[in-house]
Design a protein around this motif. Structure first.
Motif, short mmCIF file in Angstrom:
data_model
loop_
_atom_site.label_atom_id
_atom_site.label_comp_id
_atom_site.label_asym_id
_atom_site.label_seq_id
_atom_site.Cartn_x
_atom_site.Cartn_y
_atom_site.Cartn_z
N HIS A 137 0.86 -1.15 -0.08
CA HIS A 137 0.08 -0.09 -0.13
C HIS A 137 0.92 1.35 0.05
O HIS A 137 2.10 1.21 0.32
N THR A 188 0.06 5.62 1.17
CA THR A 188 -0.91 6.65 1.51
C THR A 188 -0.13 7.79 0.65
O THR A 188 1.06 7.94 0.87
N ALA A 225 -6.10 12.58 3.09
CA ALA A 225 -5.15 11.19 3.06
C ALA A 225 -6.09 10.03 2.09
O ALA A 225 -7.13 9.81 2.71
N SER A 226 -5.44 9.47 1.27
CA SER A 226 -5.85 8.40 0.73
C SER A 226 -4.81 7.22 0.49
O SER A 226 -3.73 7.52 0.36
N MET A 227 -5.39 5.97 0.55
CA MET A 227 -4.43 4.98 0.68
C MET A 227 -4.88 4.02 -0.58
O MET A 227 -6.02 3.79 -1.02
N LYS A 228 -3.83 3.51 -1.49
CA LYS A 228 -4.06 2.78 -2.54
C LYS A 228 -3.06 1.53 -2.75
O LYS A 228 -2.00 1.56 -2.05
N GLY A 250 3.33 6.98 3.98
CA GLY A 250 3.93 6.71 2.72
C GLY A 250 3.57 5.20 2.34
O GLY A 250 2.47 4.55 2.51
N HIS A 262 3.56 1.35 2.96
CA HIS A 262 3.78 0.21 4.03
C HIS A 262 3.05 -1.20 3.55
O HIS A 262 2.54 -1.09 2.55
N MET A 293 0.41 -3.65 4.26
CA MET A 293 -0.76 -3.62 5.09
C MET A 293 -1.18 -4.94 5.34
O MET A 293 -1.46 -5.91 4.43
#
Lengths: 144, 197
Positions: free
Chosen positions: A73, A75, A83-86, A105, A107, A109
């Motif tokens: 992932h 962020t 904030a968005s996480m992809k 940043g 990570h 997940m």
């Protein structure tokens, strides 16, 4: 004769030194891995630093028995503070690049933890790289 | 005549230094120009009762809108706030750290309580149904939406990642973006807790 032998020895020595210089200065390494504590059934994140070797590579997957789903992932935070996480299919690594996985940043997940992660324990994580193959990392659970 | 200009500049410099001592430096983050009352709300709380913001005057409130499925920004922020409160030279009982879920579909009060308990038993979790929550989000300028590209089974949310700060008089005074340093938040917190109402 002796002079020629000396010159040849010197030449061989130089060649050995040059060969040493062209060797891979270091293979890919994973440093300071740590996971967030979280309850069973909830989510966590793994942070670390990856230092790539001398050839381009990419992180293309991860797995762990600690969670039902493990994903790569990233962020991002836009200028308005949203904030968005992809999920990332792959994370590119240039030759010699140091890439920090840190809050806000990149990570790993961990979704739907199979067990509670408690500070002091550690989990096993396998990172899959396109060229380097699979690297197994022991990840300590850090304090929040 | 030629000495007048340096003398004038010197006087201006002294004046500006003296002025710094009189007017207080602004708070960190994005301080509001003319702070007004923080938009009020009442929501069910992880403490078991109802939490009414205006009933908390006398406390400094750090208000955050997030969701428990978030493993990155939300816990990083909560960890930072816990650390700041415990390291600040203040009575921690005068601070309320409040986490409002933007994901009431998944975050029951029980889930919120378990999640926040990882950080501090003093953290307060709040949950409201969307029809009650949406006007509160709008009042604070908070954006929250499901990411349409994410897996519906494990959906992710885009949300405003700011900590809103409410002083002891109930005024919304500043907000911090994610990159605000713990040192800056600590300095503000010590000042706001010391302030007379």
């Amino acid at each position: 004769m002796i002079r020629r032998l000396g010159r040849n020895t010197l030449l061989v020595g130089v060649l050995i030194l040059l060969a040493g210089c062209t060797q891979d200065p270091g293979a890919l390494s994973v440093n300071s891995p740590r996971a967030r504590p979280a309850e069973q059934g909830m989510n966590s994140a793994v942070y670390m630093q990856i230092i790539n070797g001398s050839t381009a590579d990419a992180l293309i997957g991860a797995s762990s028995d600690a969670a039902r789903i493990v994903q790569l992932h990233r962020t991002t935070i836009d200028p308005d503070g949203n904030a968005s996480m992809k999920q990332q299919e792959r994370i590119e690594l240039n030759p010699g690049q140091t890439l920090d996985f840190e809050p806000g940043g990149y990570h790993i997940m961990l979704i739907d933890l199979n067990q509670a992660l408690i500070a002091g324990m550690s989990i096993d994580l396998a990172l899959v790289f396109e060229n380097e193959g699979e690297i197994h990392v022991k990840v300590p659970v850090a304090d929040n | 005549m030629k000495y007048y200009l340096p003398a004038l500049l010197l006087l201006l410099a002294i004046g500006s230094i003296a002025g710094c001592g009189i007017s207080e430096a602004p708070l960190h983050g994005s301080p509001y120009q003319n702070p007004g009352s923080a938009p009020d709300f009442t929501m069910p709380s992880t403490d078991g009762g109802e939490f009414t913001l205006s009933g908390e005057k006398g406390h400094v409130i750090m208000l955050y809108f997030g969701y428990t499925f978030c493993p990155d920004i939300c816990p990083a922020t909560l960890g930072q706030l816990r650390s700041v409160v415990s390291n600040a030279n203040i009575d921690p009982a005068l601070v309320r750290t409040v986490f409002v879920t933007v994901d009431p579909a998944r975050d029951s009060l029980e889930v919120l309580k378990a999640y926040l308990g990882r950080f501090s038993s003093d953290f307060i979790g709040l949950r409201a149904e969307p029809e009650a929550l949406d006007p509160i989000l709008a009042a604070y300028g908070v954006y929250a939406a499901v990411d349409p590209d994410s897996d519906p089974e494990q959906y992710l949310m885009t949300h405003t990642a700011r900590v809103f700060v409410i002083d002891k008089s109930g005024r919304l005074v500043t907000n911090y973006s994610f990159d605000t340093s713990s040192q800056d938040i600590k300095a503000d917190l010590e000042r706001l807790v010391e302030e007379q109402q």
